[in-house]
Design a protein around this motif. Structure first.
Motif, PDB file in Angstrom:
ATOM      1  N   LEU A  48       0.958  -1.093  -0.165  1.00 43.48           N
ATOM      2  CA  LEU A  48       0.177  -0.126   0.075  1.00 43.48           C
ATOM      3  C   LEU A  48       0.980   1.258  -0.175  1.00 43.48           C
ATOM      4  CD1 LEU A  48      -2.952  -0.974   2.633  1.00 43.48           C
ATOM      5  CD2 LEU A  48      -3.123  -0.636   0.069  1.00 43.48           C
ATOM      6  N   ALA A  49       1.843   1.218   0.719  1.00 42.10           N
ATOM      7  CA  ALA A  49       2.895   2.478   0.783  1.00 42.10           C
ATOM      8  C   ALA A  49       3.556   2.628  -0.773  1.00 42.10           C
ATOM      9  CB  ALA A  49       3.822   2.335   1.710  1.00 42.10           C
ATOM     10  N   VAL A  50       4.023   1.488  -1.374  1.00 40.40           N
ATOM     11  CA  VAL A  50       4.452   1.739  -2.615  1.00 40.40           C
ATOM     12  C   VAL A  50       3.356   2.293  -3.461  1.00 40.40           C
ATOM     13  CG1 VAL A  50       5.271   0.334  -4.656  1.00 40.40           C
ATOM     14  CG2 VAL A  50       6.121  -0.242  -2.218  1.00 40.40           C
ATOM     15  N   GLN A  51       2.119   1.819  -3.439  1.00 44.45           N
ATOM     16  CA  GLN A  51       1.219   2.093  -4.284  1.00 44.45           C
ATOM     17  C   GLN A  51       0.794   3.694  -3.885  1.00 44.45           C
ATOM     18  OE1 GLN A  51      -1.563   0.365  -6.517  1.00 44.45           O
ATOM     19  NE2 GLN A  51      -1.099   2.509  -6.769  1.00 44.45           N
ATOM     20  N   GLY A  52       1.044   3.970  -2.835  1.00 44.44           N
ATOM     21  CA  GLY A  52       0.811   5.588  -2.413  1.00 44.44           C
ATOM     22  C   GLY A  52       1.698   6.532  -3.185  1.00 44.44           C
ATOM     23  N   LEU A  53       2.980   5.934  -2.956  1.00 46.02           N
ATOM     24  CA  LEU A  53       4.052   6.829  -3.684  1.00 46.02           C
ATOM     25  C   LEU A  53       4.071   6.835  -5.300  1.00 46.02           C
ATOM     26  CD1 LEU A  53       7.425   5.949  -1.406  1.00 46.02           C
ATOM     27  CD2 LEU A  53       5.941   8.087  -1.494  1.00 46.02           C
ATOM     28  N   LEU A  54       3.575   5.840  -5.892  1.00 45.92           N
ATOM     29  CA  LEU A  54       3.410   5.678  -7.261  1.00 45.92           C
ATOM     30  C   LEU A  54       2.228   6.609  -7.662  1.00 45.92           C
ATOM     31  CD1 LEU A  54       3.138   1.890  -8.173  1.00 45.92           C
ATOM     32  CD2 LEU A  54       4.942   3.717  -9.139  1.00 45.92           C
ATOM     33  N   ALA A  55       1.144   6.740  -6.724  1.00 47.90           N
ATOM     34  CA  ALA A  55       0.413   7.954  -7.170  1.00 47.90           C
ATOM     35  C   ALA A  55       0.693   9.309  -7.029  1.00 47.90           C
ATOM     36  CB  ALA A  55      -0.773   7.755  -6.143  1.00 47.90           C
TER      37      ALA A  55
END
Length: 486
Positions: free
Chosen positions: A349-356
């Motif tokens: 989820l943290a990687v997903q947030g940074l991708l956004a």
């Protein structure tokens, strides 16, 4: 940036038969990752040849001292085997250990985000829709990759050692081809003009040039701490020190030769303007179109293999502190396949947030690289400081000759000073961004302490917490007002 194979599941039974060449190869594999493919432009935008030579000399000396620190800590405290964060906890208390763990975890998350930006930026050379890895299509592909790997790991794909061995071959061979080809294409005129690069415009004085390269040198050497865990796997104990030095010097040679060979064929302004991954553009300018495909394939294979290892690492860095009661118990849950599933979900989820976030970043690729390197400085500094503390106090040195203790204290002192210099070189911006992450994460520490019915903070830790919270507030306000740009 790459990951240590032993950190991702190498079997002790197999590892116990490791010879000096095998140990050396594993040290090389733990450090050669995606960062090397971005070296030409990252150095080109900051300095000329003279500055790069000084930068690699400083980074080489500093990181070698840090490697010796991890090796020494493994010998001095063999009971501490729960990850890098444990040294900070042993030396400076539970809250320092917590911040070390969160710093290392956040560094791994930023590095994993960098991997997806790097892959999509590579594809952007062939498909315009991916841009420089910061488009909606790039974020969508990266997101799909994040959850595909999440699914595979959750199903029990835990041992990345074999994959890493294969990937190491596929990433090192193209790099060696790059160096050899550019050696034969050497242009003495271009090399001479690039010596200081002053003729091309203002890069700042030599000190500024060197400082501007420091974070990239940290990033490419991430994984150096992995060398310290090989001691228990060696046929001969003395081979570990030899493998550490030989492997490190080999990697340092590869990194510096990639940089210098690029300066020998491309003028500094063109090098600085080369799109990332910049090794692709430099190689293509020498050999033609096939060079783009050749290096691009190497990038994708290398990064996908490293991403698996570092995703496991990120989950493990949350899982182990939770099992040691330094993080809330829910982060220590495993699924039926033995995967630390809650920690894995949080990391994904943290990687997903940074991708956004890459959709609004000015330079997503370099920002993630610098953020990853800056956050890694927290556990590195605390580990070096702990080694220095052991040397100064004499703890664990009972029966050890004073000369050995003095030498190891000097090494730890140099490593500590080097990491402090890196904090200064990173600048206030990334220090404040680190506190923006650490400040709210402190709530996890409070919850973990409450679950165990333990005292939350000592007086010293209250002061440290206050400093982090104030830094986090200043950083958040700076982001909100635009005074801190990302």
């Amino acid at each position: 940036m790459s990951a240590s194979e032993t950190a991702t599941g190498t079997s002790p039974g197999v590892a116990a038969r490791m010879s000096l060449p095998t140990l050396t190869a594993m040290v090389v594999g733990s450090m050669v990752g995606a960062g090397v493919f971005s070296l030409p432009a990252r150095f080109g935008v900051a300095t000329g040849i003279l500055g790069s030579l000084i930068a690699w000399a400083i980074a080489g000396a500093g990181m070698l001292m840090l490697a010796f620190v991890f090796q020494n800590l493994a010998i001095r405290r063999p009971d501490l085997d729960s990850g890098v964060f444990i040294y900070a906890k042993a030396g400076f208390g539970d809250y320092a250990g917590f911040n070390s763990a969160i710093g290392f975890w956040a560094s791994a998350v930023a590095g994993n985000t960098f991997y997806w930006v790097f892959i999509t930026a590579t594809l952007g050379a062939f498909f315009d829709g991916f841009g420089d890895g910061d488009t909606v299509l790039a974020a969508a592909l990266g997101s799909a990759g994040v959850w595909l790997f999440h699914y595979l790991i959750a199903r029990g794909v835990r041992d990345a050692a074999i994959i890493n061995r294969i990937v190491t071959v596929f990433k090192v061979l193209p790099i060696l081809v790059f160096i050899v080809v550019l050696f034969f294409a050497f242009d003495a005129g271009v090399f001479a003009d690039n010596w200081t690069a002053y003729g091309y415009g203002e890069l700042g004085d030599l000190n500024e040039q060197v400082r501007n390269t420091m974070l990239i040198t940290v990033f490419v050497f991430l994984g150096i701490e992995g060398a310290s865990v090989y001691s228990r796997y060696a046929k001969k104990r003395e081979d570990v020190g030899k493998a550490t030095v030989m492997g490190f010097l080999g990697v340092l040679s590869i990194f510096s030769l990639v940089t210098l060979s690029s300066y020998s064929v491309v003028p500094q302004p063109e090098l600085a303007a080369t799109r990332q991954p910049s090794m692709i553009g430099v190689f293509e300018s020498v050999v033609g179109d096939w060079g783009e495909i050749f290096i691009s394939a190497a990038v994708i294979v290398s990064v996908l293999g490293a991403y698996l290892a570092w995703t496991l690492m990120a989950a493990e860095v949350m899982y182990m502190p939770a099992r040691n009661e330094d993080l809330p118990a829910f982060l220590g849950h495993e699924n039926d396949n033995g995967t630390p599933i809650t920690a894995l979900v949080v990391s994904s989820l943290a990687v997903q947030g940074l991708l956004a976030a890459t959709l609004v970043l000015t330079d997503a690729l370099n920002f993630m690289l610098d953020l990853c390197a800056s956050l890694a400085l927290i556990p590195y500094f605390l580990a070096a400081a702990y080694a220095l503390k052991l040397g100064l106090t004499g703890e664990t040195y009972e029966g050890i000759p004073m000369r050995t203790r003095r030498t190891q204290s000097i090494v730890a002192g140099i490593a500590t000073g080097y990491t402090l210099f890196l904090f200064e070189a990173a600048g206030l911006k990334f220090l404040l961004l680190a506190t923006v992450i650490l400040a709210p994460a402190t709530l996890l520490y409070v919850k973990a302490r409450s679950e165990q019915g333990r005292r939350i903070f000592t007086p010293t830790e209250i002061v440290l917490c206050a400093v982090i919270v104030v830094g986090g507030i200043v950083g958040a306000v700076g982001l909100w007002t635009g005074r801190i740009t990302i």
